[in-house]
Design a protein around this motif. Structure first.
Motif, short mmCIF file in Angstrom:
data_model
loop_
_atom_site.label_atom_id
_atom_site.label_comp_id
_atom_site.label_asym_id
_atom_site.label_seq_id
_atom_site.Cartn_x
_atom_site.Cartn_y
_atom_site.Cartn_z
N ASP A 101 1.00 -0.94 0.20
CA ASP A 101 0.40 -0.11 0.62
C ASP A 101 0.96 1.25 -0.61
N PRO A 102 1.52 1.68 -1.14
CA PRO A 102 2.74 2.67 -1.26
C PRO A 102 1.43 4.05 -0.90
N SER A 103 0.69 4.07 -1.21
CA SER A 103 -0.11 5.15 -0.35
C SER A 103 -0.46 5.69 0.86
N ARG A 104 0.43 5.07 2.20
CA ARG A 104 0.13 5.75 3.16
C ARG A 104 1.76 6.29 3.54
N TYR A 105 2.53 6.31 2.57
CA TYR A 105 3.37 7.57 2.36
C TYR A 105 3.65 8.57 1.28
N ARG A 106 2.89 9.38 2.17
CA ARG A 106 3.12 10.21 1.18
C ARG A 106 5.02 11.26 1.29
N PRO A 107 5.36 11.62 0.32
CA PRO A 107 6.37 11.69 0.08
C PRO A 107 6.64 13.16 1.28
N VAL A 108 7.69 13.62 1.95
CA VAL A 108 7.53 15.34 2.84
C VAL A 108 9.15 15.84 2.15
N SER A 109 10.16 15.32 0.97
CA SER A 109 10.57 16.05 1.00
C SER A 109 11.36 15.41 -0.15
N GLU A 110 11.68 15.86 -1.51
CA GLU A 110 12.33 15.40 -2.17
C GLU A 110 14.64 15.81 -2.19
N ASP A 111 15.45 14.42 -1.94
CA ASP A 111 16.28 14.55 -1.42
C ASP A 111 17.73 14.65 -3.18
N SER A 112 18.88 15.36 -3.17
CA SER A 112 19.09 15.76 -4.76
C SER A 112 18.63 16.03 -5.44
N VAL A 113 18.01 17.09 -5.04
CA VAL A 113 17.34 18.01 -5.96
C VAL A 113 18.97 18.66 -6.74
N GLU A 114 19.87 18.82 -6.34
CA GLU A 114 20.51 19.73 -7.95
C GLU A 114 20.87 18.20 -8.93
N SER A 115 20.41 17.47 -9.39
CA SER A 115 20.14 16.14 -9.95
C SER A 115 19.16 15.86 -10.38
N ARG A 116 17.92 16.43 -10.10
CA ARG A 116 17.02 16.55 -10.34
C ARG A 116 16.85 16.96 -11.78
N LEU A 117 15.92 15.95 -13.26
CA LEU A 117 15.78 15.94 -14.16
C LEU A 117 15.72 17.69 -14.04
N PRO A 118 15.71 18.87 -15.61
CA PRO A 118 15.11 19.83 -15.99
C PRO A 118 13.56 20.23 -15.83
N PHE A 119 13.51 19.19 -17.04
CA PHE A 119 11.98 18.79 -16.85
C PHE A 119 10.98 18.51 -16.16
N VAL A 120 11.71 17.74 -14.48
CA VAL A 120 10.76 17.58 -13.77
C VAL A 120 10.62 18.61 -12.59
N ALA A 121 9.34 19.18 -12.85
CA ALA A 121 8.66 20.03 -11.55
C ALA A 121 8.71 19.85 -10.46
N PRO A 122 9.31 20.91 -9.31
CA PRO A 122 9.47 20.07 -7.66
C PRO A 122 8.18 19.54 -7.15
N TRP A 123 7.54 18.48 -6.84
CA TRP A 123 6.75 18.84 -6.43
C TRP A 123 6.52 19.84 -5.25
N PRO A 124 4.62 20.70 -5.13
CA PRO A 124 4.59 21.09 -3.95
C PRO A 124 4.28 20.81 -2.58
N ASP A 125 4.88 21.83 -1.56
CA ASP A 125 4.92 21.98 -0.45
C ASP A 125 6.06 20.74 0.15
N LEU A 126 6.77 20.20 -0.54
CA LEU A 126 8.21 19.94 -0.79
C LEU A 126 8.87 19.84 0.02
N HIS A 127 10.22 19.81 0.87
CA HIS A 127 11.26 20.20 1.40
C HIS A 127 11.85 19.77 0.60
N GLN A 128 13.25 20.88 -0.02
CA GLN A 128 13.96 20.50 -1.62
C GLN A 128 15.60 20.89 -0.69
N LYS A 129 15.58 19.35 -1.09
CA LYS A 129 17.27 18.55 -0.28
C LYS A 129 18.10 18.30 -1.10
#
Length: 162
Positions: free
Chosen positions: A100-128
């Motif tokens: 049941d993966p729906s039990r865990y909504r992400p709280v952050s995005e990690d290693s955002v320096e490697s996020r691909l340029p066309f992947v938008a940040p998720w709203p309301d998540l801490h960026q690390k």
């Protein structure tokens, strides 16, 4: 979040596990190693004490993506299951492998320096950035002992020992 036992496993059912504690720090990792391990733009993960992760069917195969991290997966179907920083007391579970993966909504995005340029940040998540999670010494160990294939074709692999 309830403390109900968490269960999960691979796509073919050869490897099953349970976690006897609520997972913590659900997040999306954008680092290049997680991208390659997931075959995706990021990998959803959450933390658990190693002793609380119990195999209930089969055993994962392991690939050391660096000397300090190994990644567990099903050898039969290839499903990524675990990220294990071997010198710590915890490991990470892939959220997509949970029953049941729906039990865990992400709280952050990690290693955002490697996020691909066309992947938008998720709203309301801490960026690390990666430096938030690893010391300079750990990052150097990972860089110096990177066992993943480079992002280009090679004539031979693995590289010959010098």
């Amino acid at each position: 979040m309830t403390t109900k036992t968490i269960t999960g496993g691979c796509q073919c059912g050869a490897v099953r596990y349970r976690v006897d504690v609520v997972l913590s720090n659900p997040h999306l990792c954008h680092c290049r190693m997680c991208q390659k391990a997931a075959g995706n733009y990021f990998m959803p993960l959450a933390w658990a004490p190693r002793e609380k992760v119990v195999m209930t069917r089969g055993r994962p195969a392991w690939f050391h993506s660096s000397d300090i991290v190994r990644r567990g997966f099903c050898q039969k179907c290839g499903t990524p299951l675990f990220f294990d920083a071997v010198a710590t007391s915890h490991m990470l579970v892939t959220l997509g492998s949970l029953d049941d993966p729906s039990r865990y909504r992400p709280v952050s995005e990690d290693s955002v320096e490697s996020r691909l340029p066309f992947v938008a940040p998720w709203p309301d998540l801490h960026q690390k950035i990666t430096d938030d999670d690893f010391t300079a010494e750990e990052m150097e160990t990972i860089r110096a002992s990177n066992h993943q294939h480079p992002d280009h074709d090679t004539e031979t692999w693995p590289p010959e020992d010098k």
